[in-house]
Design an enzyme around this catalytic site. Sequence first.
Site, PDB file in Angstrom:
ATOM      1  CD  GLU A 302      25.751  33.544  18.828  1.00 14.92           C
ATOM      2  OE1 GLU A 302      26.956  33.876  19.215  1.00 14.92           O
ATOM      3  OE2 GLU A 302      24.871  33.570  19.429  1.00 14.92           O
TER       4      GLU A 302
HETATM    5  C1  ACM Z   1      23.534  37.581  18.668  1.00 16.31           C
HETATM    6  O1  ACM Z   1      24.271  38.351  19.492  1.00 16.31           O
HETATM    7  N1  ACM Z   1      23.743  36.540  19.075  1.00 16.31           N
HETATM    8  C2  ACM Z   1      22.676  38.408  18.059  1.00 16.31           C
END
Ligand code: ACM
Length: 509
Positions: A302
Site C-alpha cells: 500500500e
Molecule cells: C496489507 O493488508 N496491507 C498487507
Amino acid sequence: MVVPRPVRLESAGDPSVSPPFVLSPAARISVAGDGADAVARLLRAELATDCGQEPAIVHEPPAFGDIAIVIAPGEGPHEDGSDSAERYTLEVAAEGVRIGAVTPAGAFWGVQTLRQLIPVGCDDALAIDAVRVHDHPRYAYRGAMLDVARHFFTPAEVKRFIDAIAVLKLNHLHLHLTDDQGWRIHIESWPELTRVGGSTGSDGGRGGFYTQDEFRDLVAYAAERHITVVPELDMPGHTNAALASYPELDPEGVAPALYTGSDVGFSTLQTGDATTERFVRDIVREVAALTPGPYLHLGGDECLSTTDADFVAFVRDAARVVVESGKTPIGWHEVGKVGDLPTGTVGQYWDFTSPRGNAAELARAFVGVGGSLIMSPSDVAYLDIVYADGDPIGQDWADGPTTLRDAYVWDPARIVPGIGDAHILGVEAPLWTETVATIEEAEEMAFPRLAAVAEVGWSAAPADTDAVETVRDATEFAARVASLAEHWDAAGTRYRRVPDVAWPETVGT
Ligand code: ACM
C-alpha cells in the site's frame, strides 16, 4: 479429535483388545536424543496446566505406563515418504505413550497432538484411547501475524499468543513491528523511533515498544516452542511513526504529527536519499542481529504515496540490504513489481482467493526470481475481518464477514494460476489491530479461525483440489474445533463461540 488433522490417525479399535493408556501419578517422561529434555519439560508444563500432573523426566528406557520421547535419525513415519524435519509418530497403548521424531520440532508437534488427546481436568484415572498417529506438515511455513504497531501488546501478552498458536503446530510468528501508528522495536542508532514513534497507538491506544533485550527474550521464548519470529519493518509506506520521529526521513523534511487513525497509504519515506539509505541499513542491521531466524520482512504494501519508479528503486535496494544482513527478504506481493529482486525473495500474497487486478502476476514474479510464496488471501485468512455483520470489533473490507467455514474451505494451491505447492512456502493468517485493542480481543478474532488456517497449512492437500468445496468437510472440522474449547478454557485462551460449532456447554467465554 485433533486439529490440525493428522495425516494418519488410526484408532486401535475395541478397547477390550487394545486397552487405553492410563496416566498414573507414577508416570514418568523417558527421554532419549538431543533436544528431548527440553520437549519433555514443555510437556510436563502442559500436563501441569491441563491436568495438575508433573511427571518426573528420566534418562532411562521407559517402564510400563511411562511417556517416551525419542529423537533419533531413524524416527518419524516412513511409509508415506515425507522428508519433513517436523514429521513424528505418536503411539498410545496400555504399555505407554511413545513419541518418535527426527528433530525436537517434530517431537514437540507430537506433544501437541498428545495434549489434544488428553481430556482436560484429568483426574488420577485419566485414560487415553489406544491410537497410532503418523504425521507431517504439508507446508514448511505455517504462520500467524500479530500487528503490534497499531495496538501494542506487551511481551507477556505476545508470549500468551505464542503459547496459543503452538497448540496448532504453527511454526512462524510474524510481528508487524512498525506502521503509521507506532514503532515498536528499539533501534539503538535511531532512538527517537521508539521514544516518539512508539508513544502512541491506534485510537489513542497505549504506546509501547520492545527493548532489544525484551525482543531477544520473545524470540527465544518462541524458539523454545519451535516458532520462528519473522520481524517486519514496513517500508517505504506505513511509516508515519518514523517520519514523526525524524523529519529528515520525510519527503518535505517536516515531521508530521503522530497518527492514531485507520487510513492507509498516506505516508512514505523520502526515497533516493542518503539519510534514508543509512536509516534502512541501520534498522535492518540491528533487527537482523536480534533475529536468529532466516527471514526479515520489509513490508512494501500500500505505498500509495510513493511513485512506482521510486518504489521499485527503494525496495530493490532495501531487499539487497536485507540479503547483506544475512536474511532472506519477505515482501507483501506488491514487491513483485520490482523486476530484479534478490534470488529467493519470498512474496506474501494478500489479495483474494480469486486474484484481482495484477495480483496474480505480481505473485508469480517471486517464482521468477527463484523465490516462493506465503499465501494469506485476505478474504479467508485475515483474522481482523468481522465474523458477522455488525460485530463491534473488526473490519469488513476483505469481502467480509469471514466465517469459520470461509477460513477453512480454500486451498493455497488453487489461488494463483501457475502457483502450486512446489512454489508455496506456506500459509499465514495476519491479525491487523486497528480495531483490536486488547490481547483478549485479539484472541477472539484469532480463535477459532486460526485453527482453520493452521489445518489448511498442516494437513494433507485435498485429493481433488479442484473440488475443495466438497473435499474440505467444514462440519467434520467444526466437530474437532469443539474439542479444542476445553483446552482453550484450561489455558485461558479466549475464542469466539461462532454458531457453526456445537461448543461444549460448560465452557467458553
Ligand atoms: C496489507 O493488508 N496491507 C498487507
